[in-house]
Design a protein around this motif. Structure first.
Motif, PDB file in Angstrom:
ATOM      1  N   ASN A  20      63.337  27.651  20.496  1.00  0.00           N
ATOM      2  CA  ASN A  20      62.102  27.499  19.664  1.00  0.00           C
ATOM      3  C   ASN A  20      61.144  28.179  20.784  1.00  0.00           C
ATOM      4  O   ASN A  20      60.164  27.456  21.174  1.00  0.00           O
ATOM      5  N   SER A  21      61.509  29.280  21.245  1.00  0.00           N
ATOM      6  CA  SER A  21      60.650  29.950  22.163  1.00  0.00           C
ATOM      7  C   SER A  21      60.183  31.356  21.852  1.00  0.00           C
ATOM      8  O   SER A  21      61.114  31.932  21.228  1.00  0.00           O
ATOM      9  N   SER A  22      59.302  31.770  22.281  1.00  0.00           N
ATOM     10  CA  SER A  22      58.985  33.342  22.279  1.00  0.00           C
ATOM     11  C   SER A  22      58.152  33.726  23.319  1.00  0.00           C
ATOM     12  O   SER A  22      57.732  32.798  24.222  1.00  0.00           O
ATOM     13  N   PHE A  23      58.155  35.069  23.371  1.00  0.00           N
ATOM     14  CA  PHE A  23      57.935  35.698  24.555  1.00  0.00           C
ATOM     15  C   PHE A  23      56.917  36.992  23.978  1.00  0.00           C
ATOM     16  O   PHE A  23      57.662  37.856  23.329  1.00  0.00           O
ATOM     17  N   GLY A  24      55.775  37.101  24.397  1.00  0.00           N
ATOM     18  CA  GLY A  24      54.960  38.358  24.009  1.00  0.00           C
ATOM     19  C   GLY A  24      54.321  39.031  25.023  1.00  0.00           C
ATOM     20  O   GLY A  24      53.259  38.606  25.232  1.00  0.00           O
ATOM     21  N   GLY A  25      54.672  39.860  25.827  1.00  0.00           N
ATOM     22  CA  GLY A  25      53.961  40.415  26.967  1.00  0.00           C
ATOM     23  C   GLY A  25      54.822  41.666  27.449  1.00  0.00           C
ATOM     24  O   GLY A  25      55.566  42.376  26.669  1.00  0.00           O
ATOM     25  N   ALA A  26      54.428  42.177  28.396  1.00  0.00           N
ATOM     26  CA  ALA A  26      54.922  43.410  29.480  1.00  0.00           C
ATOM     27  C   ALA A  26      55.551  43.026  30.265  1.00  0.00           C
ATOM     28  O   ALA A  26      55.237  42.330  31.297  1.00  0.00           O
ATOM     29  N   ILE A  27      56.866  43.537  30.567  1.00  0.00           N
ATOM     30  CA  ILE A  27      57.563  43.573  31.593  1.00  0.00           C
ATOM     31  C   ILE A  27      57.550  44.879  32.345  1.00  0.00           C
ATOM     32  O   ILE A  27      58.008  46.069  31.766  1.00  0.00           O
ATOM     33  N   ILE A  28      56.962  44.975  33.626  1.00  0.00           N
ATOM     34  CA  ILE A  28      56.763  46.091  34.230  1.00  0.00           C
ATOM     35  C   ILE A  28      57.927  45.933  35.509  1.00  0.00           C
ATOM     36  O   ILE A  28      57.847  45.341  36.306  1.00  0.00           O
ATOM     37  N   GLU A 105      47.692  50.934  35.145  1.00  0.00           N
ATOM     38  CA  GLU A 105      47.520  50.338  33.689  1.00  0.00           C
ATOM     39  C   GLU A 105      48.769  50.473  32.678  1.00  0.00           C
ATOM     40  O   GLU A 105      48.710  50.039  31.754  1.00  0.00           O
ATOM     41  N   ILE A 106      49.801  50.637  33.348  1.00  0.00           N
ATOM     42  CA  ILE A 106      51.085  50.565  32.614  1.00  0.00           C
ATOM     43  C   ILE A 106      51.185  49.326  31.688  1.00  0.00           C
ATOM     44  O   ILE A 106      50.815  48.338  32.306  1.00  0.00           O
ATOM     45  N   GLY A 107      51.394  49.483  30.368  1.00  0.00           N
ATOM     46  CA  GLY A 107      51.631  48.417  29.368  1.00  0.00           C
ATOM     47  C   GLY A 107      50.190  47.668  28.898  1.00  0.00           C
ATOM     48  O   GLY A 107      50.322  46.847  28.312  1.00  0.00           O
TER      49      GLY A 107
END
Length: 141
Positions: A20-28, A105-107
């Motif tokens: 029951n987890s989620s991730f929403g973002g950028a990995i650089i 500014e990547i991502g």
């Protein structure tokens, strides 16, 4: 060299459960783009949920992660190519300034506009920049 495991929720999971987890973002990731894409960096595992999972249960997990590679060598090579190809100091400075904006500014939103603006600035030396275009496009969300 040991493994480097990077994930939106966990770097690695061995015998565990993520539920029951989620991730929403950028990995650089700061790495060599060509070596990573070619699979040469076998000790680096990156995933939107988990970098590396063994005997793990992932139940009801979602990710809309965007994974980007900030390749300092590729940016340096592009700057070097621009130094050799552009003889107009003002245009060269403008191109480098835009390139610095892309690198920092990547991502983030607006990356497509930054890359397009950069490509318009360096349009006169397209043949020099062309080998770098696939990498620059990989940075656009």
């Amino acid at each position: 060299m040991g493994n480097m495991n990077i994930g939106g929720i966990a770097g690695s999971v061995s015998g565990g459960t993520i539920k029951n987890s989620s991730f929403g973002g950028a990995i650089i990731l700061n790495a060599d783009f060509d070596r990573y894409v070619a699979g040469v960096l076998k000790n680096v595992n990156v995933g939107g949920i988990v970098g590396k999972a063994q005997n793990a249960i992932l139940d009801n997990v979602t990710s809309d992660a965007k994974i980007y590679i900030r390749d300092v060598k590729k940016f340096a090579a592009l700057e070097n190519a621009l130094d050799k190809a552009i003889d107009n100091k003002g245009r060269l400075q403008l191109a480098k300034l835009e390139l610095e904006g892309i690198k920092s500014e990547i991502g983030k939103p607006g990356m497509a506009v930054k890359v397009e603006r950069f490509l318009n600035i360096v349009n006169g030396v397209r043949d020099v920049v062309e080998p770098f275009v696939p990498y620059l496009m990989s940075l656009v969300p």
